[in-house]
Design a protein around this motif. Structure first.
Motif, short mmCIF file in Angstrom:
data_model
loop_
_atom_site.label_atom_id
_atom_site.label_comp_id
_atom_site.label_asym_id
_atom_site.label_seq_id
_atom_site.Cartn_x
_atom_site.Cartn_y
_atom_site.Cartn_z
N SER A 58 0.82 -1.21 0.00
CA SER A 58 0.00 0.00 0.00
C SER A 58 0.85 1.25 0.00
N SER A 59 2.00 1.20 0.65
CA SER A 59 2.84 2.41 0.63
C SER A 59 3.40 2.62 -0.78
N HIS A 72 0.70 4.19 -2.82
CA HIS A 72 0.55 5.60 -2.47
C HIS A 72 1.62 6.45 -3.12
#
Lengths: 376, 78
Positions: free
Chosen positions: B68-69, B72
């Protein structure tokens, strides 16, 4: 001075006939209905504009060599445009609700009574002096009761091309007026208690069933009603492309780009038939009147059939869904949902009405096939 | 006048014939749809055990955080 006179002789002002002005006003009215009132704008806008273009003096749009002439000649005289639209409609149609509750096919069948009753009405109108509808004319007018634009245009182009403009305009206008025409009839024929009936949730339909369905419809048409195969065949092709899941690109094209492109040309070509000589006649009034009657009768018989099914099933069927048996997808189903919600705020009939609604499309295509087979 | 009566009789005939055929056609279709549904549900009953639910392997929470990072960062840079 001679140059000025020559210019004047070429202006529109010098050549307008009253009929052309009136038909341009009709075109303007259609544009108004489409843009301001939002009535079937996708069709009424090109039809209205086509009507304006077709009545320009000295423009020659509708004479041989003009664009509208060819649009009509290539697309409508041959029946190609309505059939391509029907393929797109097939690709847009989800038969899930119908497969889950196949008995709703009976509602789609009952609502076709509007078509056949209007056939008699159109012939009976010959009693009035000035009307001379042949049986073919009457059949083309009656199909307005099927509430299906492409079917009406297809049948009219085969049986009564000279009435096509008026029939197409009547068909699409009444489809736009479904939310106004249907609710009073639905309320008149049902009781409050009947309108409140909640229906059981529909079962899940498997992909296999959805793939087999269009093939089965096609098979039946081949066996029993080959005259309906142009309409039903294209419809089933579109639906099979959608449900098979292997030709997503084709299915998307049929649902979007193709149907949109064809709609533009279909609208313009229909509009080009709205010339003063063909539209400003007594017959047009008769067609508009008969179309409304056809629509009303179809709605009524659909509701009555649903009432019968309600009685036979012990109150499991809400009679309102019968009104969706006239096609007019998805407008008629939405109207059913709305009237149902008025009676009972927690009663969502939309999915249940989609069954008879898509059954109505099949029913009117079958009815058109029968009329073609008998009269064509 | 007689021709009109004749036409009306014809139209009535077409009406009876037409409605009959529409009901017949869609009636046969109802039978067909129900037949298909019955055959398929029977076939499904036989084959459902093989479709037993397989528990999803639990995802490593550190891996989820890393993915998820990364998403992002990619979205922020795009």
């Amino acid at each position: 001075m001679d140059g000025l006179m020559a210019f004047w002789a070429e202006t529109g002002i010098a050549h307008f006939t009253p009929g052309q002005m009136l038909m341009m006003a009709v075109g303007g009215l259609l544009l108004y209905l489409a843009i301001v009132r939002g009535f079937e704008p996708l069709l009424l806008l090109p039809i209205g504009f086509g009507a304006v273009l077709a009545n320009i003096p000295h423009a020659g749009f509708t004479e041989e060599g003009g664009m509208l002439y060819y649009a009509y000649h290539v697309g409508i005289e041959t029946g190609v445009f309505p059939l391509l639209i029907f393929m797109g409609v097939g690709a847009l149609t989800d038969f899930g609700a119908l497969i889950a509750n196949p008995k709703t096919l009976l509602l789609g069948a009952a609502a076709q009574f509007g078509i056949f009753a209007t056939l008699i009405g159109a012939i009976a109108l010959n009693l009035v002096p000035g009307f001379e509808f042949s049986m073919k004319d009457a059949a083309a007018i009656a199909i307005i009761g099927g509430a299906d634009g492409p079917t009406a245009i297809f049948l009219a182009s085969k049986l009564a091309p000279e009435l096509l403009g008026a029939i197409a305009v009547a068909a699409y206008s009444y489809m736009a007026l479904v939310p106004i025409i249907q609710p009073p009839i639905m309320r008149l024929l049902t009781t409050q208690a009947e309108r409140e009936i909640k229906m059981e949730q529909l079962r899940e339909v498997s992909k296999k069933e959805k793939v087999i369905f269009p093939l089965m419809v096609l098979g039946l048409t081949i066996l029993f009603l080959p005259a309906a195969t142009p309409l039903v065949g294209m419809f089933c092709l579109g639906n099979l492309m959608r449900e098979s899941g292997v030709v997503d690109r084709l299915s998307k094209t049929a649902q979007n780009e193709l149907i949109n492109i064809v709609t533009i040309f279909l609208g313009l070509a229909v509009g080009s038939k709205l010339s003063a000589a063909q539209f400003l006649r007594q017959e047009t009034l008769g067609i508009l009147l008969l179309g409304a009657v056809a629509f009303g009768i179809g709605t009524a018989t659909g509701v009555l059939m649903a009432k019968l099914m309600c009685k036979l099933s012990g109150g499991k069927v809400n009679p309102l869904i019968g009104a969706a048996g006239v096609s007019a997808v998805p407008m008629a189903a939405r109207v059913v949902n709305k009237v149902g919600l008025e009676a009972n705020q927690h009663n969502y009939l939309l999915m249940h009405a989609m069954g008879p609604n898509v059954a109505g499309v099949l029913g009117s295509a079958v009815a058109a096939g029968i009329l073609l087979a008998v009269l064509g | 006048m007689t021709s009109l009566t004749q036409q009306l009789v014809d139209a009535l005939g077409i009406m009876v014939l037409g409605m009959g055929l529409v009901f017949l056609f869609l009636g046969i279709l109802i039978l067909g749809v129900e037949l298909v549904a019955r055959c398929l549900s029977r076939a499904n009953e036989a084959s459902t055990p093989s479709m037993s639910e397989q528990p999803m392997p639990a995802l490593d929470s550190r891996l989820v955080a890393a993915i998820s990072s990364a998403v992002h960062q990619y979205r922020a840079s795009a």
